[in-house]
Scaffold this motif. Structure first.
Motif, PDB file in Angstrom:
ATOM      1  N   LEU A 120       0.827  -1.209   0.000  1.00  0.00           N
ATOM      2  CA  LEU A 120       0.000   0.000   0.000  1.00  0.00           C
ATOM      3  C   LEU A 120       0.862   1.260   0.000  1.00  0.00           C
ATOM      4  O   LEU A 120       0.513   2.259  -0.638  1.00  0.00           O
ATOM      5  N   GLY A 121       2.005   1.199   0.696  1.00  0.00           N
ATOM      6  CA  GLY A 121       2.917   2.340   0.710  1.00  0.00           C
ATOM      7  C   GLY A 121       3.477   2.632  -0.669  1.00  0.00           C
ATOM      8  O   GLY A 121       3.562   3.793  -1.091  1.00  0.00           O
ATOM      9  N   ALA A 122       3.852   1.574  -1.400  1.00  0.00           N
ATOM     10  CA  ALA A 122       4.400   1.739  -2.749  1.00  0.00           C
ATOM     11  C   ALA A 122       3.331   2.245  -3.716  1.00  0.00           C
ATOM     12  O   ALA A 122       3.604   3.069  -4.594  1.00  0.00           O
ATOM     13  N   ILE A 123       2.104   1.753  -3.547  1.00  0.00           N
ATOM     14  CA  ILE A 123       0.997   2.215  -4.389  1.00  0.00           C
ATOM     15  C   ILE A 123       0.763   3.706  -4.170  1.00  0.00           C
ATOM     16  O   ILE A 123       0.563   4.473  -5.123  1.00  0.00           O
ATOM     17  N   GLU A 124       0.821   4.131  -2.926  1.00  0.00           N
ATOM     18  CA  GLU A 124       0.625   5.540  -2.598  1.00  0.00           C
ATOM     19  C   GLU A 124       1.758   6.405  -3.158  1.00  0.00           C
ATOM     20  O   GLU A 124       1.528   7.466  -3.733  1.00  0.00           O
ATOM     21  N   LYS A 125       3.004   5.936  -3.020  1.00  0.00           N
ATOM     22  CA  LYS A 125       4.156   6.707  -3.486  1.00  0.00           C
ATOM     23  C   LYS A 125       4.138   6.918  -4.997  1.00  0.00           C
ATOM     24  O   LYS A 125       4.595   7.939  -5.496  1.00  0.00           O
ATOM     25  N   THR A 126       3.609   5.935  -5.723  1.00  0.00           N
ATOM     26  CA  THR A 126       3.622   6.025  -7.187  1.00  0.00           C
ATOM     27  C   THR A 126       2.295   6.535  -7.757  1.00  0.00           C
ATOM     28  O   THR A 126       2.133   6.584  -8.982  1.00  0.00           O
ATOM     29  N   SER A 127       1.353   6.904  -6.906  1.00  0.00           N
ATOM     30  CA  SER A 127      -0.006   7.211  -7.345  1.00  0.00           C
ATOM     31  C   SER A 127      -0.091   8.402  -8.305  1.00  0.00           C
ATOM     32  O   SER A 127      -1.033   8.499  -9.095  1.00  0.00           O
ATOM     33  N   ALA A 128       0.895   9.294  -8.250  1.00  0.00           N
ATOM     34  CA  ALA A 128       0.851  10.471  -9.132  1.00  0.00           C
ATOM     35  C   ALA A 128       1.567  10.229 -10.460  1.00  0.00           C
ATOM     36  O   ALA A 128       1.534  11.091 -11.343  1.00  0.00           O
ATOM     37  N   ASN A 129       2.199   9.086 -10.610  1.00  0.00           N
ATOM     38  CA  ASN A 129       2.903   8.784 -11.858  1.00  0.00           C
ATOM     39  C   ASN A 129       1.898   8.607 -12.992  1.00  0.00           C
ATOM     40  O   ASN A 129       0.791   8.109 -12.783  1.00  0.00           O
ATOM     41  N   THR A 130       2.301   8.992 -14.180  1.00  0.00           N
ATOM     42  CA  THR A 130       1.360   9.026 -15.314  1.00  0.00           C
ATOM     43  C   THR A 130       1.730   8.082 -16.455  1.00  0.00           C
ATOM     44  O   THR A 130       1.117   8.109 -17.513  1.00  0.00           O
ATOM     45  N   GLY A 131       2.740   7.232 -16.237  1.00  0.00           N
ATOM     46  CA  GLY A 131       3.155   6.309 -17.286  1.00  0.00           C
ATOM     47  C   GLY A 131       2.451   4.966 -17.170  1.00  0.00           C
ATOM     48  O   GLY A 131       1.258   4.894 -16.850  1.00  0.00           O
ATOM     49  N   LEU A 132       3.164   3.911 -17.424  1.00  0.00           N
ATOM     50  CA  LEU A 132       2.636   2.553 -17.378  1.00  0.00           C
ATOM     51  C   LEU A 132       1.985   2.266 -16.026  1.00  0.00           C
ATOM     52  O   LEU A 132       2.544   2.576 -14.975  1.00  0.00           O
ATOM     53  N   VAL A 133       0.793   1.655 -16.065  1.00  0.00           N
ATOM     54  CA  VAL A 133       0.138   1.195 -14.839  1.00  0.00           C
ATOM     55  C   VAL A 133       0.465  -0.285 -14.672  1.00  0.00           C
ATOM     56  O   VAL A 133       0.011  -1.123 -15.456  1.00  0.00           O
ATOM     57  N   LEU A 134       1.269  -0.591 -13.670  1.00  0.00           N
ATOM     58  CA  LEU A 134       1.689  -1.960 -13.392  1.00  0.00           C
ATOM     59  C   LEU A 134       0.812  -2.525 -12.283  1.00  0.00           C
ATOM     60  O   LEU A 134       0.879  -2.080 -11.132  1.00  0.00           O
ATOM     61  N   THR A 135      -0.004  -3.514 -12.620  1.00  0.00           N
ATOM     62  CA  THR A 135      -0.919  -4.101 -11.644  1.00  0.00           C
ATOM     63  C   THR A 135      -0.450  -5.503 -11.277  1.00  0.00           C
ATOM     64  O   THR A 135      -0.205  -6.339 -12.144  1.00  0.00           O
TER      65      THR A 135
END
Length: 246
Positions: A120-135
């Protein structure tokens, strides 16, 4: 000329899903424990994520740990969870540098506390990134996802928020884990197995399926490019005739 150079960047699949299979067999073939294969599988993830970003794929969804995988030997499950935590910690800087947004689907509450927190911490840290969505599909079961969606919709009908006649495919899809993503257009499975293994069953209704004999630790970005090139050579008709499509 490599596969990457042959790809038409205007006809990319927007969403690629992958069943990463073969870590255990790869390790066994080298006389190693299964976890050795999982560790080397991380290298493939890193390379494939990089490759997807290079050509402009918008969504990449990886079958990381199924709900059924909890039934594996406890020492292997524990090792995989520890590997997941360490990998997230190691990769977060690179995800930020490459503008990758991390996402996860599945019954995430089943994850061990530390693993859940780091994820959840990593998801939050990268939440503003606008490139590839890695799920990452973690503790994931497509049947459970569909069943939960049906329960959610039924509850909304009981509360008077929704009428039964209003339920259609779009409403159902909005109650799935993948509500904010387009359906995969290409599904890749490694290791030579020809199964879907309870993965994105609703979402892949019209996905092109690509199977390769390569075990996951041997799969690299060039293999991803080859699969995408194969996808671009296919005719996607969605129930229509060739004449209608062309």
């Amino acid at each position: 000329m490599g596969y990457k150079d042959q790809i038409d960047l205007l006809k990319l699949p927007e969403h690629v899903a992958i069943i990463m299979d073969g870590n255990g067999r790869w390790a066994k073939g080298k006389g190693k424990l299964r976890i050795f294969g999982h560790h080397n599988g991380v290298l493939s993830v890193r390379d494939v994520v990089e490759g997807a970003g290079e050509i402009g794929v918008k969504y990449l969804t990886l079958y990381t740990f199924s709900a059924e995988n909890w039934n594996r030997p406890s020492f292997e499950v524990t090792a995989i969870m520890e590997l997941l935590v360490s990998t997230i910690n190691k990769e977060i800087k690179k995800l930020m540098q490459n503008n990758v947004r991390l996402n996860a689907i599945g019954d995430l509450n089943m994850l061990p506390g530390k693993c859940h927190k780091e994820l959840l911490g990593a998801i939050e840290k990268t939440s503003a990134n606008t490139g590839l969505v890695l799920t990452l599909a973690l503790s994931y079961s497509s049947r459970r996802e569909i069943m939960q969606a049906a329960k959610n919709i039924a509850a909304k009908v009981e509360r008077g928020e929704l009428k039964a006649d209003d339920i259609n495919e779009d409403v159902f899809a909005q109650n799935l884990y993948t509500a904010n993503m387009p359906d995969p257009e290409l599904l890749i499975r490694t290791s030579g197995e020809y199964r879907i293994s309870n993965y994105l069953l609703w979402q892949i209704a019209y996905a092109e399926l690509y199977f390769t004999n390569k075990l996951w630790p041997d799969f690299r970005k060039e293999d991803l490019f080859e699969a995408i090139l194969d996808y671009q050579k296919r005719e996607r008709r969605f129930g229509k005739t060739s004449e209608q499509v062309n």
